[in-house]
Design a protein around this motif. Structure first.
Motif, PDB file in Angstrom:
ATOM      1  N   LEU A   1     -39.552 -14.931 -12.339  1.00 25.85           N
ATOM      2  CA  LEU A   1     -39.908 -13.664 -11.694  1.00 25.85           C
ATOM      3  C   LEU A   1     -40.828 -12.834 -12.583  1.00 25.85           C
ATOM      4  CD1 LEU A   1     -36.543 -12.568 -10.027  1.00 25.85           C
ATOM      5  CD2 LEU A   1     -38.682 -13.077  -8.861  1.00 25.85           C
ATOM      6  N   SER A   2     -40.556 -12.802 -13.883  1.00 25.50           N
ATOM      7  CA  SER A   2     -41.396 -12.044 -14.818  1.00 25.50           C
ATOM      8  C   SER A   2     -42.811 -12.609 -14.846  1.00 25.50           C
ATOM      9  CB  SER A   2     -40.789 -12.073 -16.226  1.00 25.50           C
ATOM     10  OG  SER A   2     -39.537 -11.419 -16.244  1.00 25.50           O
ATOM     11  N   ASN A   3     -42.922 -13.937 -14.867  1.00 23.00           N
ATOM     12  CA  ASN A   3     -44.243 -14.572 -14.842  1.00 23.00           C
ATOM     13  C   ASN A   3     -44.963 -14.285 -13.529  1.00 23.00           C
ATOM     14  OD1 ASN A   3     -43.873 -15.665 -17.384  1.00 23.00           O
ATOM     15  ND2 ASN A   3     -43.126 -17.632 -16.627  1.00 23.00           N
ATOM     16  N   TYR A   4     -44.189 -14.271 -12.436  1.00 27.01           N
ATOM     17  CA  TYR A   4     -44.785 -13.998 -11.135  1.00 27.01           C
ATOM     18  C   TYR A   4     -45.294 -12.561 -11.068  1.00 27.01           C
ATOM     19  CZ  TYR A   4     -45.544 -14.539  -6.134  1.00 27.01           C
ATOM     20  OH  TYR A   4     -46.133 -14.629  -4.906  1.00 27.01           O
ATOM     21  N   VAL A   5     -44.531 -11.632 -11.631  1.00 27.63           N
ATOM     22  CA  VAL A   5     -44.958 -10.229 -11.690  1.00 27.63           C
ATOM     23  C   VAL A   5     -46.295 -10.110 -12.417  1.00 27.63           C
ATOM     24  CG1 VAL A   5     -44.463  -7.999 -12.793  1.00 27.63           C
ATOM     25  CG2 VAL A   5     -42.696  -9.152 -11.462  1.00 27.63           C
ATOM     26  N   THR A   6     -46.420 -10.799 -13.540  1.00 27.60           N
ATOM     27  CA  THR A   6     -47.670 -10.761 -14.306  1.00 27.60           C
ATOM     28  C   THR A   6     -48.831 -11.278 -13.471  1.00 27.60           C
ATOM     29  OG1 THR A   6     -46.485 -11.068 -16.399  1.00 27.60           O
ATOM     30  CG2 THR A   6     -48.838 -11.594 -16.388  1.00 27.60           C
ATOM     31  N   MET A   7     -48.620 -12.394 -12.762  1.00 26.85           N
ATOM     32  CA  MET A   7     -49.679 -12.962 -11.933  1.00 26.85           C
ATOM     33  C   MET A   7     -50.078 -12.005 -10.817  1.00 26.85           C
ATOM     34  SD  MET A   7     -49.796 -16.501  -9.695  1.00 26.85           S
ATOM     35  CE  MET A   7     -48.996 -15.832  -8.214  1.00 26.85           C
ATOM     36  N   ILE A   8     -49.098 -11.440 -10.118  1.00 28.37           N
ATOM     37  CA  ILE A   8     -49.403 -10.540  -8.998  1.00 28.37           C
ATOM     38  C   ILE A   8     -50.083  -9.270  -9.494  1.00 28.37           C
ATOM     39  CG2 ILE A   8     -48.410  -9.160  -7.132  1.00 28.37           C
ATOM     40  CD1 ILE A   8     -48.487 -12.191  -6.633  1.00 28.37           C
ATOM     41  N   LYS A   9     -49.648  -8.743 -10.629  1.00 32.67           N
ATOM     42  CA  LYS A   9     -50.293  -7.548 -11.187  1.00 32.67           C
ATOM     43  C   LYS A   9     -51.744  -7.836 -11.554  1.00 32.67           C
ATOM     44  CE  LYS A   9     -46.501  -4.742 -13.014  1.00 32.67           C
ATOM     45  NZ  LYS A   9     -45.909  -4.131 -14.219  1.00 32.67           N
ATOM     46  N   ASN A  10     -52.000  -9.010 -12.117  1.00 28.99           N
ATOM     47  CA  ASN A  10     -53.376  -9.364 -12.487  1.00 28.99           C
ATOM     48  C   ASN A  10     -54.265  -9.492 -11.252  1.00 28.99           C
ATOM     49  OD1 ASN A  10     -53.003  -9.389 -15.253  1.00 28.99           O
ATOM     50  ND2 ASN A  10     -52.435 -11.548 -15.332  1.00 28.99           N
ATOM     51  N   ILE A  11     -53.739 -10.136 -10.214  1.00 24.10           N
ATOM     52  CA  ILE A  11     -54.495 -10.253  -8.969  1.00 24.10           C
ATOM     53  C   ILE A  11     -54.746  -8.879  -8.369  1.00 24.10           C
ATOM     54  CG2 ILE A  11     -54.480 -11.137  -6.595  1.00 24.10           C
ATOM     55  CD1 ILE A  11     -52.780 -13.491  -7.614  1.00 24.10           C
ATOM     56  N   ASN A  12     -53.702  -8.081  -8.338  1.00 22.85           N
ATOM     57  CA  ASN A  12     -53.806  -6.743  -7.748  1.00 22.85           C
ATOM     58  C   ASN A  12     -54.795  -5.868  -8.512  1.00 22.85           C
ATOM     59  OD1 ASN A  12     -52.831  -4.766  -5.810  1.00 22.85           O
ATOM     60  ND2 ASN A  12     -51.856  -3.758  -7.546  1.00 22.85           N
ATOM     61  N   ARG A  13     -54.829  -6.053  -9.822  1.00 22.79           N
ATOM     62  CA  ARG A  13     -55.717  -5.249 -10.661  1.00 22.79           C
ATOM     63  C   ARG A  13     -57.186  -5.485 -10.314  1.00 22.79           C
ATOM     64  NH1 ARG A  13     -57.979  -6.796 -15.366  1.00 22.79           N
ATOM     65  NH2 ARG A  13     -56.516  -8.530 -15.578  1.00 22.79           N
ATOM     66  N   VAL A  14     -57.529  -6.719  -9.960  1.00 23.35           N
ATOM     67  CA  VAL A  14     -58.940  -7.012  -9.718  1.00 23.35           C
ATOM     68  C   VAL A  14     -59.353  -6.900  -8.244  1.00 23.35           C
ATOM     69  CG1 VAL A  14     -59.220  -8.449 -11.754  1.00 23.35           C
ATOM     70  CG2 VAL A  14     -58.502  -9.512  -9.608  1.00 23.35           C
ATOM     71  N   ILE A  15     -58.377  -6.945  -7.320  1.00 19.63           N
ATOM     72  CA  ILE A  15     -58.769  -6.809  -5.906  1.00 19.63           C
ATOM     73  C   ILE A  15     -58.325  -5.487  -5.305  1.00 19.63           C
ATOM     74  CG2 ILE A  15     -58.603  -9.317  -5.616  1.00 19.63           C
ATOM     75  CD1 ILE A  15     -56.221  -8.808  -3.730  1.00 19.63           C
ATOM     76  N   GLY A  16     -57.359  -4.806  -5.934  1.00 19.05           N
ATOM     77  CA  GLY A  16     -56.882  -3.530  -5.410  1.00 19.05           C
ATOM     78  C   GLY A  16     -57.913  -2.440  -5.635  1.00 19.05           C
ATOM     79  N   GLN A  17     -58.138  -1.621  -4.622  1.00 14.56           N
ATOM     80  CA  GLN A  17     -59.159  -0.586  -4.715  1.00 14.56           C
ATOM     81  C   GLN A  17     -58.666   0.643  -5.473  1.00 14.56           C
ATOM     82  OE1 GLN A  17     -62.253  -1.420  -3.641  1.00 14.56           O
ATOM     83  NE2 GLN A  17     -61.213  -3.373  -3.343  1.00 14.56           N
ATOM     84  N   CYS A  18     -57.361   0.846  -5.483  1.00 13.43           N
ATOM     85  CA  CYS A  18     -56.803   1.972  -6.242  1.00 13.43           C
ATOM     86  C   CYS A  18     -55.457   1.533  -6.796  1.00 13.43           C
ATOM     87  CB  CYS A  18     -56.659   3.208  -5.372  1.00 13.43           C
ATOM     88  SG  CYS A  18     -55.716   2.947  -3.851  1.00 13.43           S
ATOM     89  N   SER A  19     -55.439   0.348  -7.380  1.00 16.99           N
ATOM     90  CA  SER A  19     -54.175  -0.275  -7.753  1.00 16.99           C
ATOM     91  C   SER A  19     -53.572   0.360  -9.002  1.00 16.99           C
ATOM     92  CB  SER A  19     -54.380  -1.775  -7.994  1.00 16.99           C
ATOM     93  OG  SER A  19     -55.367  -1.991  -8.961  1.00 16.99           O
ATOM     94  N   TYR A  20     -52.345   0.777  -8.867  1.00 20.38           N
ATOM     95  CA  TYR A  20     -51.564   1.261  -9.998  1.00 20.38           C
ATOM     96  C   TYR A  20     -50.110   1.293  -9.560  1.00 20.38           C
ATOM     97  CZ  TYR A  20     -51.044   5.758  -7.627  1.00 20.38           C
ATOM     98  OH  TYR A  20     -50.743   6.735  -6.722  1.00 20.38           O
TER      99      TYR A  20
END
Length: 232
Positions: free
Chosen positions: A11-30
């Motif tokens: 789950l921790s590894n998955y969180v890191t992956m999703i956060k990284n994806i969200n960081r580069v495609i999210g328009q106002c990701s935080y």
């Protein structure tokens, strides 16, 4: 609501992956402190779940244990995100919940959900929840279509499909809803297929993929750069 390979490290590894994806495609990701708290609680819950079942605790004993360590049975009612037009947060597994938590503020219209008349929790509590949900869903589609950030429509469908890869509960029903929203949001069949191709690349199911459109590889270009993947 059974989890697939529920384990703190995964789950921790998955969180890191999703956060990284969200960081580069999210328009106002935080994420804020409250959301980070939910993320940490979901990971901690994996340990609680494994501990309880590993020792063969009864349901009653597990509820007691849950209460003792500070988890509430009503903890996961709603997260108030557009993705809840497709998924019931409470019924999702931990991987799906993590996606919904991490991406909560990634949509330009996220502030709209802070309005108490629009929250999913209010919709589910309403005695006329079906009619109200349809009305709010139509408003949601209209806002997406009128948004200055047209690409946000792709982001919504992308995350909805990502949830489908980790939570197979009522998969056919959810896929049907995703397709309905894609159509309402004027996403073409080719764009839909390209979004699926992007997800396959993320999970290393495709070594190469020839995109049918220009819009999708353009939208996900930063993600492909992050993954050091060249796309055609």
């Amino acid at each position: 609501m059974e989890d697939i390979i529920l384990d703190e490290v995964r789950l921790s590894n998955y969180v890191t992956m999703i956060k990284n994806i969200n960081r580069v495609i999210g328009q106002c990701s935080y994420t804020n402190q409250k959301i980070e708290g939910k993320i940490n609680a979901l990971i901690a819950e994996a340990n609680r779940h494994s501990f309880g079942w590993g020792l063969g605790f009864s349901d009653t004993a597990q509820r007691l244990f849950r209460s003792c360590i500070g988890f509430s049975d009503t903890f996961d009612k709603s997260i108030d995100t557009p993705l809840e037009f497709i998924y019931d947060y409470y019924m999702c597994n931990s991987y799906a919940k993590l996606i919904m938590c991490i991406t909560k503020y990634s949509f330009d219209m996220s502030g709209w959900w802070e309005n108490t008349d629009n929250t999913i929790y209010k919709l589910t509590e309403s005695s006329h929840k079906y009619e109200k949900k349809i009305r709010i869903a139509r408003k949601f589609v209209k806002l997406f279509k009128e948004s200055k950030n047209a690409a946000e429509r792709y982001q919504f469908i992308f995350w909805a499909l990502m949830i489908l890869t980790v939570d197979k509960t009522d998969a056919e029903q959810h896929l049907s809803l995703i397709c309905d929203y894609a159509e309402m949001l004027d996403i073409t069949d080719d764009e839909f297929e390209d979004i699926i191709g992007t997800i396959k690349i993320i999970y290393n199911q495709e070594k190469s993929y020839s995109f049918k459109t220009k819009t999708i590889p353009d939208y996900f270009s930063k993600l492909f750069e992050l993954m050091k993947i060249n796309v055609d």
